[in-house]
Write an enzyme that holds these catalytic residues in place. Sequence first.
Site, PDB file in Angstrom:
ATOM      1  N   GLY A   1      -5.174   4.341  -1.852  1.00 56.05           N
ATOM      2  CA  GLY A   1      -4.808   3.705  -0.664  1.00 56.05           C
ATOM      3  C   GLY A   1      -3.437   4.262  -0.359  1.00 56.05           C
ATOM      4  O   GLY A   1      -2.562   3.810  -1.332  1.00 56.05           O
TER       5      GLY A   1
ATOM      6  N   VAL B   1       1.788   0.341   1.360  1.00 57.74           N
ATOM      7  CA  VAL B   1       2.066  -0.516   0.004  1.00 57.74           C
ATOM      8  C   VAL B   1       1.938   0.881  -1.001  1.00 57.74           C
ATOM      9  O   VAL B   1       2.756   1.106  -2.022  1.00 57.74           O
ATOM     10  CB  VAL B   1       0.902  -1.496  -0.470  1.00 57.74           C
ATOM     11  N   GLY B   2       0.841   1.637  -0.707  1.00 56.41           N
ATOM     12  CA  GLY B   2       0.492   2.590  -2.006  1.00 56.41           C
ATOM     13  C   GLY B   2       1.439   3.827  -1.946  1.00 56.41           C
ATOM     14  O   GLY B   2       1.701   3.929  -2.961  1.00 56.41           O
TER      15      GLY B   2
ATOM     16  N   ARG C   1      -3.141  -7.468   7.311  1.00 57.05           N
ATOM     17  CA  ARG C   1      -3.593  -8.253   8.519  1.00 57.05           C
ATOM     18  C   ARG C   1      -2.608  -7.864   9.518  1.00 57.05           C
ATOM     19  O   ARG C   1      -1.994  -7.236   9.797  1.00 57.05           O
ATOM     20  CB  ARG C   1      -2.635  -9.787   7.977  1.00 57.05           C
TER      21      ARG C   1
ATOM     22  N   ASN D   1      -6.137  -7.242  -0.032  1.00 58.27           N
ATOM     23  CA  ASN D   1      -6.335  -8.936   0.162  1.00 58.27           C
ATOM     24  C   ASN D   1      -7.730  -8.927   0.999  1.00 58.27           C
ATOM     25  O   ASN D   1      -8.213  -8.186   1.205  1.00 58.27           O
ATOM     26  CB  ASN D   1      -5.341  -9.284   1.391  1.00 58.27           C
TER      27      ASN D   1
ATOM     28  N   ARG E   1       9.691 -13.925  -3.241  1.00 54.04           N
ATOM     29  CA  ARG E   1      10.000 -14.507  -1.946  1.00 54.04           C
ATOM     30  C   ARG E   1      10.814 -15.838  -2.375  1.00 54.04           C
ATOM     31  O   ARG E   1      11.640 -16.303  -1.717  1.00 54.04           O
ATOM     32  CB  ARG E   1       8.610 -14.606  -1.247  1.00 54.04           C
TER      33      ARG E   1
ATOM     34  N   HIS F   1      -3.259 -16.261  -4.018  1.00 58.98           N
ATOM     35  CA  HIS F   1      -2.330 -15.939  -3.057  1.00 58.98           C
ATOM     36  C   HIS F   1      -2.818 -15.936  -1.610  1.00 58.98           C
ATOM     37  O   HIS F   1      -3.171 -15.235  -0.744  1.00 58.98           O
ATOM     38  CB  HIS F   1      -2.399 -14.281  -3.245  1.00 58.98           C
TER      39      HIS F   1
HETATM   40  N1  APR Z   1     -10.935   4.571   0.128  1.00 61.83           N
HETATM   41  C1  APR Z   1      -9.635   5.135   0.009  1.00 61.83           C
HETATM   42  N2  APR Z   1      -8.534   4.600   0.683  1.00 61.83           N
HETATM   43  C2  APR Z   1      -8.884   3.973   1.633  1.00 61.83           C
HETATM   44  C3  APR Z   1     -10.370   3.497   1.962  1.00 61.83           C
HETATM   45  C4  APR Z   1     -11.409   3.979   1.144  1.00 61.83           C
HETATM   46  N3  APR Z   1     -12.526   3.498   1.169  1.00 61.83           N
HETATM   47  N4  APR Z   1     -10.331   2.704   3.074  1.00 61.83           N
HETATM   48  C5  APR Z   1      -9.187   2.547   3.349  1.00 61.83           C
HETATM   49  N5  APR Z   1      -8.281   3.327   2.960  1.00 61.83           N
HETATM   50  C6  APR Z   1      -6.795   3.642   3.063  1.00 61.83           C
HETATM   51  C7  APR Z   1      -6.285   3.683   4.483  1.00 61.83           C
HETATM   52  O1  APR Z   1      -6.631   5.177   4.744  1.00 61.83           O
HETATM   53  C8  APR Z   1      -4.873   3.330   4.362  1.00 61.83           C
HETATM   54  O2  APR Z   1      -4.044   4.373   4.092  1.00 61.83           O
HETATM   55  O3  APR Z   1      -5.974   2.503   2.612  1.00 61.83           O
HETATM   56  C9  APR Z   1      -4.771   2.578   3.266  1.00 61.83           C
HETATM   57  C10 APR Z   1      -4.168   1.058   3.418  1.00 61.83           C
HETATM   58  O4  APR Z   1      -3.029   1.296   4.062  1.00 61.83           O
HETATM   59  P1  APR Z   1      -2.289   0.439   5.081  1.00 61.83           P
HETATM   60  O5  APR Z   1      -3.071   0.177   6.175  1.00 61.83           O
HETATM   61  O6  APR Z   1      -0.984   0.707   5.530  1.00 61.83           O
HETATM   62  O7  APR Z   1      -2.054  -0.930   4.392  1.00 61.83           O
HETATM   63  P2  APR Z   1      -1.009  -1.872   3.458  1.00 61.83           P
HETATM   64  O8  APR Z   1       0.125  -2.159   4.215  1.00 61.83           O
HETATM   65  O9  APR Z   1      -0.794  -0.519   2.364  1.00 61.83           O
HETATM   66  O10 APR Z   1      -1.921  -2.728   2.803  1.00 61.83           O
HETATM   67  C11 APR Z   1      -2.963  -2.576   1.857  1.00 61.83           C
HETATM   68  O11 APR Z   1      -2.848  -4.109   0.369  1.00 61.83           O
HETATM   69  O12 APR Z   1      -1.244  -6.250   0.781  1.00 61.83           O
HETATM   70  C12 APR Z   1      -2.479  -5.536   0.930  1.00 61.83           C
HETATM   71  O13 APR Z   1      -3.260  -6.896   2.817  1.00 61.83           O
HETATM   72  C13 APR Z   1      -2.896  -5.566   2.244  1.00 61.83           C
HETATM   73  O14 APR Z   1      -5.455  -5.305   1.996  1.00 61.83           O
HETATM   74  C14 APR Z   1      -4.151  -4.743   2.241  1.00 61.83           C
HETATM   75  C15 APR Z   1      -3.609  -3.799   1.376  1.00 61.83           C
END
Ligand code: APR
Length: 305
Positions: free
Chosen positions: A8, A12-13, A81, A119, A150, A174
């Site tokens: 991901g 966050v990642g 979210r 989440n 926080r 959480h």
């Molecule tokens: N395999 C790999 N990556 C995936 C897959 C999958 N099957 N499905 C989605 N992704 C990737 C998306 O392409 C995206 O780049 O996961 C990433 C999620 O990134 P964001 O949409 O920016 O979300 P982010 O804010 O990083 O949050 C990720 O962490 O804090 C929690 O609630 C939040 O569930 C969410 C997660």
Amino acid sequence: MAKVTIVGAGNVGSQVAFYASLKEIEEVVLIDIVEGMPQGKALDILQATAVSRVNSKIIGSNDYLMSKNSDVVVVTAGLPRKPGMSRDDLIEVNARIIKAVVPEVIKYSPEAVLIIVTNPLDAMVKLAYDLSGFSKSKVIGMAGVLDTARFRTFIAQELNVSVKEVEAVVLGGHGDLMVPLVNHCTVNGKPISELLSGEKIEEIVNRVRNGGAEIVKLLKTGSAFFAPGLAIMEMVEAIIKDEKKVLPCSVLLEGEYGIDGLFIGVPVKLGKRGVEEIIELELSNSEKEALAKSVEHTQELVGKL
Ligand code: APR
């Protein structure tokens, strides 16, 4: 040599990958389903290491083969979210993603410690644990470090003191029912009940519980990522450097705190083997009641998996 994979490469990642490379973790792998995106972010981060004059090999890929033999795998794949949503609303869509990701992760890194971030956290980490077949010490959810940060932030702001002087811990699931432990919160060793009114403390506790939603509402698209990214990094470091650091994390409880068979946030000692000890804090009756409510809610959520 330490190898950390992050699945991901979203908000966050990619923050985790950025911090990990600045901390000179030898190999950092960013994996995502979107073509080109993890590769592009990896290249950007690699160039940041040149600015910073640190050494870290960072690779972006859509292929899990690149994650082979990781020491720690962080899973942030999943939807964040939108304003007005609760974390629980993500359960179906994110469960599907966890089901796709975890088998790939464990195929290439059967010895890794998994840190789940997606989440609704406590349900997703339970799902990942069930899918992985890993021992309970090797599947950990990140939430408590962030929730505690926080809590400390708001206390420091209110009292106009350095955040370094505030100690706190947040237990439970959480979600909106998490349990910031007021009796364990101190500023320079002084309990906050001696420094703030009961009303003010209640207000801060509520703000902590809604700390994520407050940011989601302001951002309008996406959710928090700077503090979550660093919170994950603290856990990763504690594991790969075998620090034996005590941090609140979502772990499988089997009788501790009177809870059985659920992943719930409690303080644990993190080291090379993952969760090396679960620390049982003395709770007041009101804290026990609040924890029971949070546990009940988590149980309901897990029932929806
Ligand atoms: N395999 C790999 N990556 C995936 C897959 C999958 N099957 N499905 C989605 N992704 C990737 C998306 O392409 C995206 O780049 O996961 C990433 C999620 O990134 P964001 O949409 O920016 O979300 P982010 O804010 O990083 O949050 C990720 O962490 O804090 C929690 O609630 C939040 O569930 C969410 C997660």
